[in-house]
Design a protein around this motif. Structure first.
Motif, short mmCIF file in Angstrom:
data_model
loop_
_atom_site.label_atom_id
_atom_site.label_comp_id
_atom_site.label_asym_id
_atom_site.label_seq_id
_atom_site.Cartn_x
_atom_site.Cartn_y
_atom_site.Cartn_z
N ILE A 1 84.21 82.66 -3.99
CA ILE A 1 83.77 81.64 -3.03
C ILE A 1 84.33 80.28 -3.42
N ILE A 2 84.84 79.54 -2.45
CA ILE A 2 85.21 78.15 -2.70
C ILE A 2 83.99 77.29 -2.37
N ALA A 3 83.55 76.49 -3.34
CA ALA A 3 82.38 75.64 -3.14
C ALA A 3 82.83 74.17 -3.17
N PRO A 4 83.01 73.55 -2.01
CA PRO A 4 83.43 72.15 -2.00
C PRO A 4 82.40 71.26 -2.69
N SER A 5 82.88 70.38 -3.57
CA SER A 5 82.00 69.40 -4.22
C SER A 5 82.10 68.09 -3.44
N LEU A 6 80.94 67.59 -3.03
CA LEU A 6 80.94 66.37 -2.22
C LEU A 6 81.28 65.12 -3.01
N LEU A 7 81.43 65.27 -4.34
CA LEU A 7 81.74 64.10 -5.17
C LEU A 7 83.01 63.39 -4.69
N SER A 8 83.97 64.14 -4.17
CA SER A 8 85.22 63.51 -3.72
C SER A 8 85.23 63.27 -2.21
N ALA A 9 84.10 63.51 -1.55
CA ALA A 9 84.03 63.28 -0.10
C ALA A 9 83.79 61.79 0.18
N ASP A 10 83.87 61.43 1.44
CA ASP A 10 83.60 60.04 1.85
C ASP A 10 82.08 59.83 1.87
N PHE A 11 81.57 59.08 0.89
CA PHE A 11 80.12 58.90 0.77
C PHE A 11 79.53 58.12 1.95
N SER A 12 80.37 57.45 2.74
CA SER A 12 79.83 56.71 3.88
C SER A 12 79.53 57.65 5.06
N SER A 13 80.01 58.89 4.98
CA SER A 13 79.71 59.85 6.06
C SER A 13 79.57 61.27 5.51
N LEU A 14 78.61 61.43 4.62
CA LEU A 14 78.46 62.73 3.96
C LEU A 14 78.10 63.86 4.94
N GLY B 1 70.71 61.75 -5.30
CA GLY B 1 69.66 62.67 -5.73
C GLY B 1 68.95 63.30 -4.54
N PRO B 2 67.72 63.79 -4.77
CA PRO B 2 67.00 64.53 -3.73
C PRO B 2 66.90 63.84 -2.37
N PRO B 3 66.70 62.51 -2.26
CA PRO B 3 66.58 61.94 -0.91
C PRO B 3 67.84 62.15 -0.06
N VAL B 4 69.00 62.03 -0.69
CA VAL B 4 70.26 62.24 0.05
C VAL B 4 70.42 63.73 0.39
N ILE B 5 70.09 64.59 -0.57
CA ILE B 5 70.20 66.04 -0.32
C ILE B 5 69.29 66.44 0.84
N LYS B 6 68.10 65.84 0.88
CA LYS B 6 67.15 66.15 1.96
C LYS B 6 67.75 65.80 3.33
N CYS B 7 68.44 64.69 3.39
CA CYS B 7 69.09 64.29 4.66
C CYS B 7 70.20 65.27 5.02
N LEU B 8 70.98 65.69 4.01
CA LEU B 8 72.08 66.63 4.28
C LEU B 8 71.54 67.98 4.75
#
Ligand code: DX5
Ligand code: ZN
Length: 231
Positions: A9-22, A53-60
């Motif tokens: 499985i390829i698991a994209p890591s959001l660390l390199s994504a655009d944090f302004s539009s996760l 942390g968790p608040p951002v994950i909850k939104c995603l």
């Protein structure tokens, strides 16, 4: 383990994504057929970087009900984040053995009690032997092939030996944990990781670099296909 997945499985890591539009970034990788999302939680203590942390994950979670959320905790005192991560919708929670060498088993149990699958990660200098006794109780081992903290680093190839060791131990122990690899995975290195026995391939910069997620994921899949005839 996250039923319905076919390995690797390829698991994209959001660390390199655009944090302004996760949210948009998650939808983009889902559109390319990636359903396993790797979420790097950093506290600026265990590693010298700070993410979300968790608040951002909850939104995603709201934008992607069907995605499998794998949170990689790079924090001191990970026990304080177990319940918040469960409530935010994390399905698999991975902590670093080095953050909790004296209470690792308690942490495994706590994560399980909170209804999540359990992963343990080891930094490049940490040998597999340190977690051998815990392997029967967990769902995943995350082998770091860079020092945790930042995306875009070069893979340390000697760490791949730990993947081979883990696959041998799994066979011998008849355990069921999956082997995940994280750090410096790109089109040049993904084949090495798959050949060593890695089943979940975390990729940050190789997925999100230059914004062409579709081509990037296709290139990674092509290399997997070349290595093992599967993707
Ligand atoms: C780093 C993180 C990784 C990071 C990998 O500590 O754990 O998940 O996103 O980045 P790349 O794939 O760019 O090496
Ligand atoms: Zn990670």
């Amino acid at each position: 383990m996250g039923s319905g997945f076919s390995l690797p499985i390829i698991a994209p890591s959001l660390l390199s994504a655009d944090f302004s539009s996760l949210g948009t970034e998650v939808r983009r990788v889902l559109r390319e057929g990636c359903t396993w999302i790797h979420l790097d939680v950093m506290d600026n203590h265990f590693v010298p970087n700070l993410t979300f942390g968790p608040p951002v994950i909850k939104c995603l979670r709201k934008v992607s009900e069907k995605a499998f959320f794998d949170a990689h905790l790079m924090v001191d005192s990970p026990e304080t984040l177990v319940k918040p991560c469960a409530e935010a919708g994390v399905q698999l929670l991975t902590f670093h053995y080095e953050s909790s060498p004296n209470n690792a088993k308690d942490l495994v149990d706590l994560i399980r009690q909170n209804g999540m699958q359990v992963g343990i990660s080891i930094r490049p200098p940490t040998p597999v032997g340190r977690i051998e006794k815990l392997l029967k109780d967990i769902d995943l081992v995350l082998v770091m092939t860079v020092e945790p903290g930042f995306g875009g680093q070069a893979m340390i190839p000697s760490c791949l030996n730990k993947i081979r060791t883990l696959r041998r131990l799994r066979e011998r122990q008849r355990s069921r944990f999956l082997v995940q690899v994280d750090g410096g995975i790109n089109a040049d290195t993904i084949g090495l990781a798959v050949a060593a026995g890695a089943e979940i391939l975390v990729a940050g910069s190789a997925v999100f670099a230059n914004g062409d997620v579709k081509t990037n994921i296709a290139n990674l899949r092509a290399q997997i296909l070349k290595t093992c005839g599967c993707s």
